[in-house]
Scaffold this motif. Structure first.
Motif, PDB file in Angstrom:
ATOM      1  N   ASN A  68       0.848  -1.183   0.000  1.00 39.36           N
ATOM      2  CA  ASN A  68       0.000   0.000   0.000  1.00 39.36           C
ATOM      3  C   ASN A  68       0.895   1.250   0.000  1.00 39.36           C
ATOM      4  OD1 ASN A  68      -2.009   1.809   0.386  1.00 39.36           O
ATOM      5  ND2 ASN A  68      -2.389   1.264   2.532  1.00 39.36           N
ATOM      6  N   ILE A  69       1.180   1.762  -1.193  1.00 42.62           N
ATOM      7  CA  ILE A  69       2.131   2.872  -1.298  1.00 42.62           C
ATOM      8  C   ILE A  69       1.442   4.191  -0.958  1.00 42.62           C
ATOM      9  CG2 ILE A  69       3.677   4.114  -2.890  1.00 42.62           C
ATOM     10  CD1 ILE A  69       4.522   1.218  -2.144  1.00 42.62           C
ATOM     11  N   LYS A  70       2.041   4.908  -0.004  1.00 46.45           N
ATOM     12  CA  LYS A  70       1.467   6.189   0.404  1.00 46.45           C
ATOM     13  C   LYS A  70       2.325   7.320  -0.153  1.00 46.45           C
ATOM     14  CE  LYS A  70      -0.969   4.733   4.460  1.00 46.45           C
ATOM     15  NZ  LYS A  70      -0.428   3.481   4.966  1.00 46.45           N
ATOM     16  N   MET A  71       1.670   8.433  -0.508  1.00 43.63           N
ATOM     17  CA  MET A  71       2.419   9.557  -1.065  1.00 43.63           C
ATOM     18  C   MET A  71       3.134  10.372   0.012  1.00 43.63           C
ATOM     19  SD  MET A  71       2.624   9.564  -4.227  1.00 43.63           S
ATOM     20  CE  MET A  71       2.798   7.821  -4.036  1.00 43.63           C
ATOM     21  N   LYS A  72       2.686  10.239   1.278  1.00 47.01           N
ATOM     22  CA  LYS A  72       3.396  10.893   2.389  1.00 47.01           C
ATOM     23  C   LYS A  72       3.988   9.790   3.260  1.00 47.01           C
ATOM     24  CE  LYS A  72       2.196  15.426   2.184  1.00 47.01           C
ATOM     25  NZ  LYS A  72       1.617  16.102   3.343  1.00 47.01           N
ATOM     26  N   VAL A  73       5.265   9.914   3.586  1.00 50.70           N
ATOM     27  CA  VAL A  73       5.937   8.865   4.371  1.00 50.70           C
ATOM     28  C   VAL A  73       6.627   9.488   5.586  1.00 50.70           C
ATOM     29  CG1 VAL A  73       6.275   7.333   2.389  1.00 50.70           C
ATOM     30  CG2 VAL A  73       8.027   9.017   2.942  1.00 50.70           C
ATOM     31  N   HIS A  74       7.026   8.613   6.518  1.00 49.50           N
ATOM     32  CA  HIS A  74       7.711   9.041   7.746  1.00 49.50           C
ATOM     33  C   HIS A  74       9.192   8.682   7.628  1.00 49.50           C
ATOM     34  CE1 HIS A  74       4.195   9.705  10.333  1.00 49.50           C
ATOM     35  NE2 HIS A  74       3.646   8.674   9.736  1.00 49.50           N
ATOM     36  N   PRO A  75      10.055   9.520   7.114  1.00 51.21           N
ATOM     37  CA  PRO A  75      11.479   9.134   7.078  1.00 51.21           C
ATOM     38  C   PRO A  75      12.019   9.027   8.502  1.00 51.21           C
ATOM     39  CG  PRO A  75      11.071  11.134   5.798  1.00 51.21           C
ATOM     40  CD  PRO A  75       9.839  10.863   6.585  1.00 51.21           C
ATOM     41  N   PRO A  76      12.868   8.022   8.778  1.00 53.25           N
ATOM     42  CA  PRO A  76      13.341   7.808  10.145  1.00 53.25           C
ATOM     43  C   PRO A  76      13.958   9.068  10.767  1.00 53.25           C
ATOM     44  CG  PRO A  76      14.151   6.077   8.687  1.00 53.25           C
ATOM     45  CD  PRO A  76      13.424   7.068   7.829  1.00 53.25           C
ATOM     46  N   ARG A  77      14.593   9.891   9.946  1.00 52.33           N
ATOM     47  CA  ARG A  77      15.270  11.056  10.519  1.00 52.33           C
ATOM     48  C   ARG A  77      14.365  12.273  10.678  1.00 52.33           C
ATOM     49  NH1 ARG A  77      20.816  12.339   7.926  1.00 52.33           N
ATOM     50  NH2 ARG A  77      20.223  11.184   6.083  1.00 52.33           N
ATOM     51  N   MET A  78      13.036  12.086  10.435  1.00 52.86           N
ATOM     52  CA  MET A  78      12.144  13.238  10.535  1.00 52.86           C
ATOM     53  C   MET A  78      11.365  13.234  11.849  1.00 52.86           C
ATOM     54  SD  MET A  78       9.976  14.589   7.332  1.00 52.86           S
ATOM     55  CE  MET A  78       9.816  16.325   7.063  1.00 52.86           C
ATOM     56  N   GLN A  79      11.795  12.367  12.788  1.00 54.00           N
ATOM     57  CA  GLN A  79      11.210  12.362  14.143  1.00 54.00           C
ATOM     58  C   GLN A  79       9.690  12.288  14.126  1.00 54.00           C
ATOM     59  OE1 GLN A  79      13.448  12.252  16.453  1.00 54.00           O
ATOM     60  NE2 GLN A  79      15.213  13.029  15.382  1.00 54.00           N
ATOM     61  N   GLY A  80       9.126  11.399  13.318  1.00 50.23           N
ATOM     62  CA  GLY A  80       7.679  11.202  13.342  1.00 50.23           C
ATOM     63  C   GLY A  80       6.915  12.093  12.370  1.00 50.23           C
ATOM     64  N   GLU A  81       7.567  13.108  11.772  1.00 51.03           N
ATOM     65  CA  GLU A  81       6.870  13.979  10.808  1.00 51.03           C
ATOM     66  C   GLU A  81       6.776  13.273   9.456  1.00 51.03           C
ATOM     67  OE1 GLU A  81       5.677  17.229  11.457  1.00 51.03           O
ATOM     68  OE2 GLU A  81       6.028  16.443  13.482  1.00 51.03           O
ATOM     69  N   LYS A  82       5.878  13.778   8.593  1.00 54.06           N
ATOM     70  CA  LYS A  82       5.706  13.178   7.266  1.00 54.06           C
ATOM     71  C   LYS A  82       6.192  14.123   6.172  1.00 54.06           C
ATOM     72  CE  LYS A  82       1.476  10.514   7.872  1.00 54.06           C
ATOM     73  NZ  LYS A  82       0.090  10.453   7.454  1.00 54.06           N
ATOM     74  N   THR A  83       6.590  13.540   5.045  1.00 58.32           N
ATOM     75  CA  THR A  83       6.886  14.352   3.859  1.00 58.32           C
ATOM     76  C   THR A  83       6.571  13.522   2.612  1.00 58.32           C
ATOM     77  OG1 THR A  83       8.494  15.848   2.856  1.00 58.32           O
ATOM     78  CG2 THR A  83       9.339  13.740   3.609  1.00 58.32           C
ATOM     79  N   GLY A  84       6.611  14.162   1.452  1.00 53.76           N
ATOM     80  CA  GLY A  84       6.271  13.473   0.207  1.00 53.76           C
ATOM     81  C   GLY A  84       7.295  12.400  -0.137  1.00 53.76           C
ATOM     82  N   VAL A  85       6.824  11.275  -0.631  1.00 58.37           N
ATOM     83  CA  VAL A  85       7.723  10.141  -0.901  1.00 58.37           C
ATOM     84  C   VAL A  85       8.838  10.529  -1.878  1.00 58.37           C
ATOM     85  CG1 VAL A  85       6.322   9.128  -2.785  1.00 58.37           C
ATOM     86  CG2 VAL A  85       7.787   7.656  -1.421  1.00 58.37           C
ATOM     87  N   PHE A  86       8.542  11.444  -2.815  1.00 63.08           N
ATOM     88  CA  PHE A  86       9.572  11.802  -3.790  1.00 63.08           C
ATOM     89  C   PHE A  86      10.624  12.755  -3.209  1.00 63.08           C
ATOM     90  CE2 PHE A  86       5.876  10.837  -6.683  1.00 63.08           C
ATOM     91  CZ  PHE A  86       6.382   9.607  -7.096  1.00 63.08           C
ATOM     92  N   ALA A  87      10.377  13.211  -1.973  1.00 64.63           N
ATOM     93  CA  ALA A  87      11.387  14.024  -1.284  1.00 64.63           C
ATOM     94  C   ALA A  87      12.195  13.136  -0.334  1.00 64.63           C
ATOM     95  CB  ALA A  87      10.708  15.155  -0.515  1.00 64.63           C
ATOM     96  N   THR A  88      12.102  11.817  -0.508  1.00 65.13           N
ATOM     97  CA  THR A  88      12.810  10.878   0.371  1.00 65.13           C
ATOM     98  C   THR A  88      13.474   9.784  -0.464  1.00 65.13           C
ATOM     99  OG1 THR A  88      11.091   9.177   0.601  1.00 65.13           O
ATOM    100  CG2 THR A  88      10.897  11.135   2.010  1.00 65.13           C
ATOM    101  N   ARG A  89      14.267   8.963   0.232  1.00 68.43           N
ATOM    102  CA  ARG A  89      14.873   7.794  -0.404  1.00 68.43           C
ATOM    103  C   ARG A  89      14.173   6.533   0.089  1.00 68.43           C
ATOM    104  NH1 ARG A  89      19.743  10.080  -2.644  1.00 68.43           N
ATOM    105  NH2 ARG A  89      20.151   8.034  -3.515  1.00 68.43           N
ATOM    106  N   SER A  90      12.921   6.659   0.489  1.00 67.13           N
ATOM    107  CA  SER A  90      12.163   5.515   1.008  1.00 67.13           C
ATOM    108  C   SER A  90      12.092   4.369   0.002  1.00 67.13           C
ATOM    109  CB  SER A  90      10.738   5.988   1.324  1.00 67.13           C
ATOM    110  OG  SER A  90       9.921   4.861   1.554  1.00 67.13           O
ATOM    111  N   PRO A  91      12.211   3.122   0.478  1.00 64.68           N
ATOM    112  CA  PRO A  91      12.036   1.962  -0.411  1.00 64.68           C
ATOM    113  C   PRO A  91      10.594   1.826  -0.906  1.00 64.68           C
ATOM    114  CG  PRO A  91      13.125   1.316   1.646  1.00 64.68           C
ATOM    115  CD  PRO A  91      12.635   2.730   1.833  1.00 64.68           C
ATOM    116  N   HIS A  92       9.638   2.435  -0.188  1.00 65.45           N
ATOM    117  CA  HIS A  92       8.215   2.261  -0.500  1.00 65.45           C
ATOM    118  C   HIS A  92       7.756   3.391  -1.396  1.00 65.45           C
ATOM    119  CE1 HIS A  92       8.385  -0.865   2.456  1.00 65.45           C
ATOM    120  NE2 HIS A  92       8.980  -0.004   3.253  1.00 65.45           N
ATOM    121  N   ARG A  93       7.870   3.177  -2.699  1.00 66.82           N
ATOM    122  CA  ARG A  93       7.585   4.211  -3.691  1.00 66.82           C
ATOM    123  C   ARG A  93       6.855   3.558  -4.857  1.00 66.82           C
ATOM    124  NH1 ARG A  93      12.037   6.989  -2.786  1.00 66.82           N
ATOM    125  NH2 ARG A  93      11.790   8.273  -4.655  1.00 66.82           N
TER     126      ARG A  93
END
Ligand code: SAM
Length: 242
Positions: A68-93
Motif C-alpha cells: 500500500n504505497i502512500k504519497m506521504k511517508v515518515h522518514p526515520p530522521r524526521m522524528q515522526g513527521e511526514k513528507t512526500g515520498v519523492f522528497a525521500t529515499r524511502s524503499p516504498h515508492r
C-alpha cells in the motif's frame, strides 16, 4: 509499460532489512558482491569499469512487504513527521527502484566486489553505471528537511562474553589476522548508525515502551545487543545456521 529483467543480484553482508544502513557509504567496512548472470553474456560490458573507484547500483527493493504505497511517508530522521515520498529515499515508492553509490574493491570475471553497501542480500540489480565525479558530485546543494549536521552516532561496546563468542565463531585464520578486526569494525559501524525504527527509540518524555534488546543478522551471525542510554552494548553473537 516497461519490463526489465535483472542483470544480476547482490550478495551482501546484511541478511535482512533491520541493521542494513539507511544509505550507501555510511559503513565503509560493509561488503557486497554483485554477481552478474552468466547466461546474459555481459562480460565484455565490464571492460573499462576497473578504472573507476565507485559505481551506481540501480536495483529493486525486492523485500518490500508493504503493497500500500502512500504519497506521504515518515522518514526515520524526521522524528515522526511526514513528507512526500519523492522528497525521500524511502524503499516504498510507486516504482520500488533504488540507487546506491558504492565503492568498487575489485572485479573478477562476472563478480564485482563492492563496499559501503545499503543493500540486503539477494537484491536484484537492474543496471550498474560508473560514478563520475564531475557529473555526480555537486556543490552548492540544498538538503530540504534533512537534519544538519548528520545524525548523531551511538557509542558501541562489546561485552567480554560477546568477544569470546566472536573468537569461538570466527577463529582468526593465520593468513588473515585482520579478519577479526574487520568484523568488529563492521558490527561497530552498523550499530553506530542506530538501526532501530523511530518508535523504538523513544524520547526523553516517552521512553521506549518496548524491550531494549535487539538482534540483527550480519554474514551468518546473529548480533544481539542491548541499548544502555546512547550506547549499544553487544552482548552475544550466535550462528544463524543460514
Ligand atoms: C533508505 S533505502 C536507500 C537505498 C538507496 N541508497 C536509495 O537511495 O535508493 C535503504 C534501506 O532500504 C532497505 N533495503 C535495502 N535493500 C532492500 C531490498 N532489496 N528490498 C527491500 N528493502 C531493502 C534497507 O532497510 C536499507 O536500510
Amino acid at each position: 509499460m516497461f519490463q526489465f529483467e535483472e542483470i544480476g543480484y547482490v550478495e551482501s553482508c546484511y541478511k535482512e532489512r533491520f541493521g542494513t544502513p539507511r544509505q550507501a557509504i555510511l559503513v565503509p567496512s560493509s561488503w557486497g558482491i554483485i554477481h552478474l548472470r552468466p547466461e546474459l553474456n555481459l562480460q565484455d560490458g565490464l571492460e573499462g569499469l576497473e578504472g573507476f573507484s565507485h559505481l551506481w547500483v540501480i536495483f529493486v527493493f525486492h523485500q518490500n512487504t508493504n503493497k500500500n504505497i502512500k504519497m506521504k511517508v515518515h522518514p526515520p530522521r524526521m522524528q515522526g513527521e511526514k513528507t512526500g515520498v519523492f522528497a525521500t529515499r524511502s524503499p516504498h515508492r510507486p516504482n520500488p527502484i533504488g540507487l546506491s553509490a558504492v565503492k568498487i574493491e575489485k572485479i573478477e570475471g562476472l563478480k564485482i566486489f563492492i563496499s559501503g553497501v545499503d543493500l540486503v542480500d539477494g537484491t536484484p540489480v537492474l543496471d550498474i553505471k560508473p560514478y563520475i565525479a564531475e557529473a555526480d558530485s555537486l556543490s552548492e546543494t540544498r538538503s530540504g528537511w534533512l537534519p544538519s549536521p548528520a545524525a548523531h552516532r551511538l557509542e558501541v561496546e562489546f561485552a567480554p562474553e560477546a568477544l569470546l563468542d566472536l573468537q569461538r565463531l570466527r577463529p582468526i585464520p593465520q593468513h588473515e589476522p585482520e579478519r577479526f578486526l574487520q568484523l568488529m569494525q563492521l558490527i561497530r559501524g552498523t550499530l553506530q548508525l542506530d538501526p532501530r525504527p523511530t518508535f523504538y527509540k523513544g524520547t526523553n518524555e516517552q521512553p521506549n515502551p518496548y524491550t531494549n534488546v535487539y538482534g540483527f543478522c550480519l554474514e551468518n551471525l546473529n548480533i544481539v545487543y542491548r541499548m544502555e542510554g546512547q550506547t549499544a552494548l553487544v552482548i552475544k553473537l550466535e550462528e544463524t545456521g543460514k
